[in-house]
Scaffold this active site. Structure first.
Site, PDB file in Angstrom:
ATOM      1  N   ASP A   1       0.851  -1.191   0.000  1.00 48.15           N
ATOM      2  CA  ASP A   1       0.000   0.000   0.000  1.00 48.15           C
ATOM      3  C   ASP A   1       0.887   1.240   0.000  1.00 48.15           C
ATOM      4  O   ASP A   1       1.944   1.242   0.636  1.00 48.15           O
ATOM      5  CB  ASP A   1      -0.894   0.006   1.241  1.00 48.15           C
ATOM      6  CG  ASP A   1      -2.201   0.758   1.016  1.00 48.15           C
ATOM      7  OD1 ASP A   1      -3.271   0.139   1.145  1.00 48.15           O
ATOM      8  OD2 ASP A   1      -2.150   1.963   0.687  1.00 48.15           O
TER       9      ASP A   1
ATOM     10  N   THR B   1      -4.723   6.619   0.466  1.00 50.43           N
ATOM     11  CA  THR B   1      -6.067   6.635   1.088  1.00 50.43           C
ATOM     12  C   THR B   1      -6.189   5.573   2.180  1.00 50.43           C
ATOM     13  O   THR B   1      -7.035   5.692   3.058  1.00 50.43           O
ATOM     14  CB  THR B   1      -7.193   6.429   0.049  1.00 50.43           C
ATOM     15  OG1 THR B   1      -6.963   5.204  -0.632  1.00 50.43           O
ATOM     16  CG2 THR B   1      -7.240   7.576  -0.939  1.00 50.43           C
TER      17      THR B   1
ATOM     18  N   VAL C   1       1.630   0.904  -6.405  1.00 50.38           N
ATOM     19  CA  VAL C   1       1.493  -0.159  -7.426  1.00 50.38           C
ATOM     20  C   VAL C   1       1.657   0.338  -8.848  1.00 50.38           C
ATOM     21  O   VAL C   1       1.745  -0.467  -9.769  1.00 50.38           O
ATOM     22  CB  VAL C   1       0.140  -0.912  -7.327  1.00 50.38           C
ATOM     23  CG1 VAL C   1       0.112  -1.809  -6.134  1.00 50.38           C
ATOM     24  CG2 VAL C   1      -1.043   0.025  -7.383  1.00 50.38           C
TER      25      VAL C   1
ATOM     26  N   LYS D   1      -3.951   5.849 -13.576  1.00 51.03           N
ATOM     27  CA  LYS D   1      -2.695   5.095 -13.502  1.00 51.03           C
ATOM     28  C   LYS D   1      -2.848   3.827 -12.664  1.00 51.03           C
ATOM     29  O   LYS D   1      -2.294   2.778 -12.995  1.00 51.03           O
ATOM     30  CB  LYS D   1      -1.595   5.967 -12.886  1.00 51.03           C
ATOM     31  CG  LYS D   1      -0.980   6.958 -13.841  1.00 51.03           C
ATOM     32  CD  LYS D   1       0.203   7.620 -13.152  1.00 51.03           C
ATOM     33  CE  LYS D   1       0.928   8.581 -14.052  1.00 51.03           C
ATOM     34  NZ  LYS D   1       1.998   9.275 -13.342  1.00 51.03           N
TER      35      LYS D   1
ATOM     36  N   TYR E   1     -12.575   7.015 -13.132  1.00 51.97           N
ATOM     37  CA  TYR E   1     -12.671   5.807 -12.302  1.00 51.97           C
ATOM     38  C   TYR E   1     -13.300   4.657 -13.111  1.00 51.97           C
ATOM     39  O   TYR E   1     -12.756   3.554 -13.179  1.00 51.97           O
ATOM     40  CB  TYR E   1     -13.515   6.100 -11.061  1.00 51.97           C
ATOM     41  CG  TYR E   1     -13.610   4.919 -10.123  1.00 51.97           C
ATOM     42  CD1 TYR E   1     -12.489   4.468  -9.436  1.00 51.97           C
ATOM     43  CD2 TYR E   1     -14.811   4.254  -9.929  1.00 51.97           C
ATOM     44  CE1 TYR E   1     -12.570   3.382  -8.576  1.00 51.97           C
ATOM     45  CE2 TYR E   1     -14.898   3.170  -9.069  1.00 51.97           C
ATOM     46  CZ  TYR E   1     -13.774   2.742  -8.393  1.00 51.97           C
ATOM     47  OH  TYR E   1     -13.856   1.653  -7.551  1.00 51.97           O
TER      48      TYR E   1
ATOM     49  N   THR F   1     -20.220  -0.615  -0.725  1.00 54.76           N
ATOM     50  CA  THR F   1     -19.897  -1.394   0.481  1.00 54.76           C
ATOM     51  C   THR F   1     -19.598  -0.417   1.612  1.00 54.76           C
ATOM     52  O   THR F   1     -19.076   0.672   1.372  1.00 54.76           O
ATOM     53  CB  THR F   1     -18.673  -2.295   0.187  1.00 54.76           C
ATOM     54  OG1 THR F   1     -19.003  -3.131  -0.933  1.00 54.76           O
ATOM     55  CG2 THR F   1     -18.315  -3.175   1.366  1.00 54.76           C
TER      56      THR F   1
ATOM     57  N   ARG G   1     -17.798   9.384   0.981  1.00 52.76           N
ATOM     58  CA  ARG G   1     -18.935   8.609   0.494  1.00 52.76           C
ATOM     59  C   ARG G   1     -20.121   8.756   1.441  1.00 52.76           C
ATOM     60  O   ARG G   1     -19.988   9.222   2.566  1.00 52.76           O
ATOM     61  CB  ARG G   1     -18.531   7.156   0.266  1.00 52.76           C
ATOM     62  CG  ARG G   1     -17.791   7.043  -1.066  1.00 52.76           C
ATOM     63  CD  ARG G   1     -17.323   5.672  -1.368  1.00 52.76           C
ATOM     64  NE  ARG G   1     -16.198   5.301  -0.531  1.00 52.76           N
ATOM     65  CZ  ARG G   1     -15.540   4.152  -0.642  1.00 52.76           C
ATOM     66  NH1 ARG G   1     -15.905   3.278  -1.548  1.00 52.76           N
ATOM     67  NH2 ARG G   1     -14.518   3.890   0.137  1.00 52.76           N
TER      68      ARG G   1
HETATM   69  N1  UDP Z   1     -24.456  11.434  -1.644  1.00 52.98           N
HETATM   70  C1  UDP Z   1     -25.247  12.342  -0.948  1.00 52.98           C
HETATM   71  N2  UDP Z   1     -24.670  13.021   0.093  1.00 52.98           N
HETATM   72  C2  UDP Z   1     -23.375  12.847   0.476  1.00 52.98           C
HETATM   73  C3  UDP Z   1     -22.580  11.906  -0.230  1.00 52.98           C
HETATM   74  C4  UDP Z   1     -23.154  11.229  -1.290  1.00 52.98           C
HETATM   75  O1  UDP Z   1     -26.432  12.542  -1.257  1.00 52.98           O
HETATM   76  O2  UDP Z   1     -22.948  13.507   1.448  1.00 52.98           O
HETATM   77  C5  UDP Z   1     -25.077  10.666  -2.730  1.00 52.98           C
HETATM   78  C6  UDP Z   1     -24.299  10.675  -4.065  1.00 52.98           C
HETATM   79  O3  UDP Z   1     -24.674  11.782  -4.874  1.00 52.98           O
HETATM   80  C7  UDP Z   1     -24.709   9.357  -4.672  1.00 52.98           C
HETATM   81  C8  UDP Z   1     -24.960   8.452  -3.466  1.00 52.98           C
HETATM   82  O4  UDP Z   1     -25.103   9.322  -2.337  1.00 52.98           O
HETATM   83  O5  UDP Z   1     -25.919   9.496  -5.400  1.00 52.98           O
HETATM   84  C9  UDP Z   1     -23.802   7.488  -3.186  1.00 52.98           C
HETATM   85  O6  UDP Z   1     -22.613   8.250  -3.198  1.00 52.98           O
HETATM   86  P1  UDP Z   1     -21.197   7.634  -2.785  1.00 52.98           P
HETATM   87  O7  UDP Z   1     -20.198   8.737  -2.957  1.00 52.98           O
HETATM   88  O8  UDP Z   1     -21.298   6.996  -1.463  1.00 52.98           O
HETATM   89  O9  UDP Z   1     -20.913   6.457  -3.805  1.00 52.98           O
HETATM   90  P2  UDP Z   1     -21.142   6.234  -5.375  1.00 52.98           P
HETATM   91  O10 UDP Z   1     -22.176   5.179  -5.422  1.00 52.98           O
HETATM   92  O11 UDP Z   1     -21.640   7.511  -6.003  1.00 52.98           O
HETATM   93  O12 UDP Z   1     -19.835   5.829  -5.889  1.00 52.98           O
END
Ligand code: UDP
Length: 312
Positions: free
Chosen positions: A31, A35, A57, A91, A145, A175, A186
């Site tokens: 690692d 992050t 990596v 990358k 991504y 997850t 997230r």
């Molecule tokens: N989201 C939200 N408020 C937040 C963070 C995310 O409403 O503070 C929403 C985001 O727009 C998406 C969903 O929650 O529709 C899941 O977002 P996340 O970033 O967890 O993962 P993703 O599935 O988008 O990769």
């Protein structure tokens, strides 16, 4: 087996290290700690079957001794991180996957790629089976991504077909669980952190987008079953229990007993550009070929996650 895990100090990686060690395997974790964090592995540092190496990596990887498996988890899966580090994200998916596959080939090891539900983009088929090719905007902000993982899948299949390498592809859906970073960005860490600190929960736009959340113990169990299986074609791993983001915010407020309000906000930094409107895994293949099905309910998983975030 002696198993190498790239990204082993991240959220999913550290749980997978625990599972592999509990199953009697030896683990070498690579690692670069961009992050991931050492804290996730503190409890393993003294373990006699565990090793850690600080390694990016995207640079060539050289490992002494035999390896029976390479699990390539290294990635920047949070939209906040990949929007901030778009070139690094590409990358890791391209050069990182090439290096990890090259190492697996040199060692005669099986290879498992952590791919993603993002290969389906903003899906036009619902729920998403593995046979769906997806709806991805390659030049959008999220494309870095999505396309890095789509390229990684193509490269993995090319090594499988060209070199006869034993490969596996897991398409991981949302997850959550302990060891996510509080500032991960997230939705679950955001909502839990906001609820616990009495801040408003930030539901983006109108909150009608949906996701299906899988607790991390279920997910790593699926990854392990896939690693032991002969399955080379992609397999969705996720919990099909779908919920809108607005409803998720209400559940988090209720389970934390918070007085935080739920607010609707429209981020202006592009993080909701091409944000999938719906997402739910079709896990028929995982059930059929791995005998896997998730067992932790959203309520139970959220309670464990909230307990973790209360402590950090
Ligand atoms: N989201 C939200 N408020 C937040 C963070 C995310 O409403 O503070 C929403 C985001 O727009 C998406 C969903 O929650 O529709 C899941 O977002 P996340 O970033 O967890 O993962 P993703 O599935 O988008 O990769």
């Amino acid at each position: 087996m002696r198993v190498l895990i790239t990204g082993g100090s991240g959220f999913i990686g550290s749980h997978l290290c625990d599972l592999l060690l509990a199953q009697g395997h030896s683990v070498l974790c690579l690692d670069n700690l961009v992050t991931g964090t050492r804290r996730n592995l503190d409890h393993l540092i003294e373990h006699d079957r565990f090793q850690f190496a600080l390694q990016d990596v995207t640079e060539p990887i050289s490992v002494d001794g035999p390896l029976e498996a390479v699990i390539h988890l290294a990635s920047l899966p949070s939209p906040v991180d990949y929007l901030e580090m778009p070139i690094k994200t590409l990358k890791v998916g391209a050069l990182g996957t090439l290096n990890a596959l090259g190492l697996a080939k040199a060692k005669g090891a099986r290879f498992l790629l952590a791919s993603t539900s993002e290969v389906y983009g903003d899906p036009l088929v619902h729920p998403q089976p593995e046979s769906y090719w997806g709806n991805v905007n390659p030049i959008g902000l999220r494309g870095v991504y999505d396309e890095s993982k789509r390229f990684a899948e193509a490269l993995t299949m090319a090594y499988h077909r060209t070199h006869g390498l034993r490969t596996h592809i897991a398409r991981i859906f949302n997850t959550y669980g302990p060891r996510m970073r509080l500032d991960d960005g997230r939705v679950i860490p955001n909502f839990v952190r906001q609820a616990l600190s009495g801040q408003p929960l930030t539901v983006y736009d109108d909150g009608s987008r949906t996701r299906s959340f899988c607790f991390v113990s279920d997910l790593v169990d699926g990854l392990y079953k896939l690693l032991l299986s002969p399955e080379a074609d992609p397999v969705n791993l996720g919990n099909p229990d779908e919920i809108s983001i607005l409803e998720l915010a209400r559940v988090v407020v209720s389970l934390t007993g918070s007085r935080s309000p739920v607010t609707l906000v429209s981020p202006q930094d592009g993080r909701t550009e091409d944000d999938p409107r719906t997402r739910q895994p079709d896990i028929s293949r995982a059930r059929a070929v791995l005998g896997w099905t998730p067992s932790v309910s959203l309520e139970k998983g959220l309670r464990r996650t909230i307990a973790y975030f209360r402590d950090v």
